[in-house]
Design a protein around this motif. Structure first.
Motif, PDB file in Angstrom:
ATOM      1  N   LYS A  81       6.687  -5.893  -0.614  1.00 33.09           N
ATOM      2  CA  LYS A  81       7.533  -4.882   0.032  1.00 33.09           C
ATOM      3  C   LYS A  81       6.676  -3.788   0.664  1.00 33.09           C
ATOM      4  N   HIS A  82       5.675  -3.303  -0.078  1.00 36.10           N
ATOM      5  CA  HIS A  82       4.814  -2.240   0.447  1.00 36.10           C
ATOM      6  C   HIS A  82       3.999  -2.732   1.651  1.00 36.10           C
TER       7      HIS A  82
ATOM      8  N   THR B  32       2.451   5.763   3.637  1.00 32.94           N
ATOM      9  CA  THR B  32       2.577   6.436   2.355  1.00 32.94           C
ATOM     10  C   THR B  32       1.322   6.148   1.527  1.00 32.94           C
ATOM     11  N   LYS B  33       1.164   6.901   0.450  1.00 36.14           N
ATOM     12  CA  LYS B  33       0.024   6.697  -0.434  1.00 36.14           C
ATOM     13  C   LYS B  33      -0.005   5.265  -0.970  1.00 36.14           C
ATOM     14  N   ARG B  34       1.147   4.726  -1.374  1.00 38.01           N
ATOM     15  CA  ARG B  34       1.193   3.370  -1.922  1.00 38.01           C
ATOM     16  C   ARG B  34       0.886   2.328  -0.856  1.00 38.01           C
ATOM     17  N   GLN B  35       1.376   2.539   0.367  1.00 37.80           N
ATOM     18  CA  GLN B  35       1.072   1.596   1.444  1.00 37.80           C
ATOM     19  C   GLN B  35      -0.425   1.571   1.737  1.00 37.80           C
TER      20      GLN B  35
ATOM     21  N   ALA C 138       4.251  -1.264   5.397  1.00 40.07           N
ATOM     22  CA  ALA C 138       3.031  -0.833   6.084  1.00 40.07           C
ATOM     23  C   ALA C 138       2.933  -1.484   7.458  1.00 40.07           C
ATOM     24  N   ARG C 139       3.272  -2.762   7.551  1.00 39.33           N
ATOM     25  CA  ARG C 139       3.254  -3.454   8.845  1.00 39.33           C
ATOM     26  C   ARG C 139       4.262  -2.819   9.798  1.00 39.33           C
ATOM     27  N   GLU C 140       5.430  -2.484   9.277  1.00 38.93           N
ATOM     28  CA  GLU C 140       6.458  -1.856  10.112  1.00 38.93           C
ATOM     29  C   GLU C 140       6.010  -0.471  10.580  1.00 38.93           C
TER      30      GLU C 140
ATOM     31  N   GLY D 272      -7.948  -5.099   2.037  1.00 32.06           N
ATOM     32  CA  GLY D 272      -9.236  -4.970   2.713  1.00 32.06           C
ATOM     33  C   GLY D 272     -10.405  -5.332   1.819  1.00 32.06           C
ATOM     34  N   ASP D 273     -10.224  -5.198   0.510  1.00 32.17           N
ATOM     35  CA  ASP D 273     -11.259  -5.581  -0.450  1.00 32.17           C
ATOM     36  C   ASP D 273     -11.205  -7.065  -0.801  1.00 32.17           C
ATOM     37  N   GLY D 274     -10.273  -7.779  -0.166  1.00 31.89           N
ATOM     38  CA  GLY D 274     -10.199  -9.225  -0.377  1.00 31.89           C
ATOM     39  C   GLY D 274      -9.273  -9.672  -1.491  1.00 31.89           C
ATOM     40  N   LYS D 275      -8.442  -8.765  -2.000  1.00 34.64           N
ATOM     41  CA  LYS D 275      -7.547  -9.123  -3.094  1.00 34.64           C
ATOM     42  C   LYS D 275      -6.278  -9.794  -2.573  1.00 34.64           C
ATOM     43  N   THR D 276      -5.758 -10.722  -3.356  1.00 32.36           N
ATOM     44  CA  THR D 276      -4.496 -11.376  -3.027  1.00 32.36           C
ATOM     45  C   THR D 276      -3.334 -10.527  -3.525  1.00 32.36           C
ATOM     46  N   THR D 277      -2.132 -10.922  -3.119  1.00 28.07           N
ATOM     47  CA  THR D 277      -0.941 -10.215  -3.595  1.00 28.07           C
ATOM     48  C   THR D 277      -0.858 -10.253  -5.120  1.00 28.07           C
ATOM     49  N   GLN D 278      -1.164 -11.407  -5.696  1.00 28.64           N
ATOM     50  CA  GLN D 278      -1.138 -11.534  -7.151  1.00 28.64           C
ATOM     51  C   GLN D 278      -2.174 -10.611  -7.794  1.00 28.64           C
ATOM     52  N   ASP D 279      -3.367 -10.544  -7.201  1.00 30.94           N
ATOM     53  CA  ASP D 279      -4.421  -9.671  -7.725  1.00 30.94           C
ATOM     54  C   ASP D 279      -3.968  -8.210  -7.714  1.00 30.94           C
ATOM     55  N   ILE D 280      -3.387  -7.802  -6.579  1.00 30.01           N
ATOM     56  CA  ILE D 280      -2.976  -6.394  -6.429  1.00 30.01           C
ATOM     57  C   ILE D 280      -1.868  -6.052  -7.404  1.00 30.01           C
ATOM     58  N   ALA D 281      -0.960  -7.002  -7.595  1.00 31.28           N
ATOM     59  CA  ALA D 281       0.136  -6.776  -8.547  1.00 31.28           C
ATOM     60  C   ALA D 281      -0.405  -6.512  -9.941  1.00 31.28           C
TER      61      ALA D 281
END
Length: 250
Positions: A215-216, A183-186, A220-222, A194-203
């Protein structure tokens, strides 16, 4: 030569796999090859071609033929596929008739093809830059043409046909294509990883909760059938599903 240059100009500027494939099918039909199967894998390992869902598989054969070819396992027993896995360049299907070249387990695949009027043609196996990758295309001659007719076509046009197929093959990896769709969000969260951001950064960047980002990433892994997010980024990059211009909405 002008016609070839014009065709290559269209091919190298094709905006999608569908457009590229349509151009290529029309070009090959003009030489007498009206049914094609192109296959490419990045996940070859030993004698395995990897998961079929990770193949790039393009064809203009009818559904009935492809159903039989794939569901009955002929794809794994086709002699020209075995040849393509171990060789590079074009090969006449006359190779199958030469003594000692056809294995017993391959006879059922040959019989199936003959029953479907797939009996004359050429296979082009493309140069691999990694032991994990392999691509090839089967060019089936139109009904009514014998292998002798095909050899005459190849003697006159074989070099041009090979070049056209090589360019098509080189163009395909530059275009988004995968049977495993994100999906677009995934795609978005994988791009930030890929840009090196952590989960906290992306949030923070997406104004979402870390749990939503996780969750996303899990989905995506699935979708890509991998175990780690790093593998998901790699596979999404392979199939140009990241940093895609004008991506379709989720």
């Amino acid at each position: 030569m002008k016609d070839l240059v014009a065709h290559l100009d269209l091919v190298t500027n094709a905006p999608s796999v569908e457009n590229l494939w349509s151009l290529h099918c029309d070009a090959m039909a003009s030489f007498g090859f009206d049914r094609l199967i192109y296959g490419f894998t990045r996940y070859r390992s030993g004698g395995s071609l990897g998961d079929p869902q990770d193949w790039v598989l393009l064809t203009n054969h009818g559904d009935a033929y492809m159903e039989g070819f794939l569901s009955h396992g002929h794809v794994y027993r086709a002699p020209m596929i075995r040849w393509a896995l171990n060789n590079t360049g074009p090969c006449s299907w006359r190779w199958m008739a030469e003594p000692g070249n056809l294995l017993d387990e391959e006879k059922s695949a040959v019989s199936f093809n003959l029953s479907q009027n797939v009996n004359a043609g050429y296979t082009v196996s493309f140069l691999s830059v990694s032991e994990r990758t392999k691509g090839a295309i089967a060019l089936t001659a139109q009904p009514g043409l014998t292998q002798d007719h095909v050899e005459e076509i190849w003697a006159e046009h074989g070099h041009v046909i090979t070049v056209m197929n090589n360019v098509m093959h080189l163009k395909i990896p530059t275009l988004p294509y995968s049977q495993r769709q994100l999906t677009k969000r995934q795609r978005e969260v994988l791009q930030w990883v890929g840009d090196g951001k952590t989960t906290q950064d992306i949030a923070i960047l997406l104004e979402l909760t870390p749990a939503t980002i996780e969750k996303h990433l899990r989905l995506a892994r699935e979708a890509l059938d991998v175990e780690t997010t790093a593998q998901a980024v790699l596979k999404a990059a392979f199939y140009n599903q990241m940093f895609v211009i004008d991506s379709e909405a989720a």
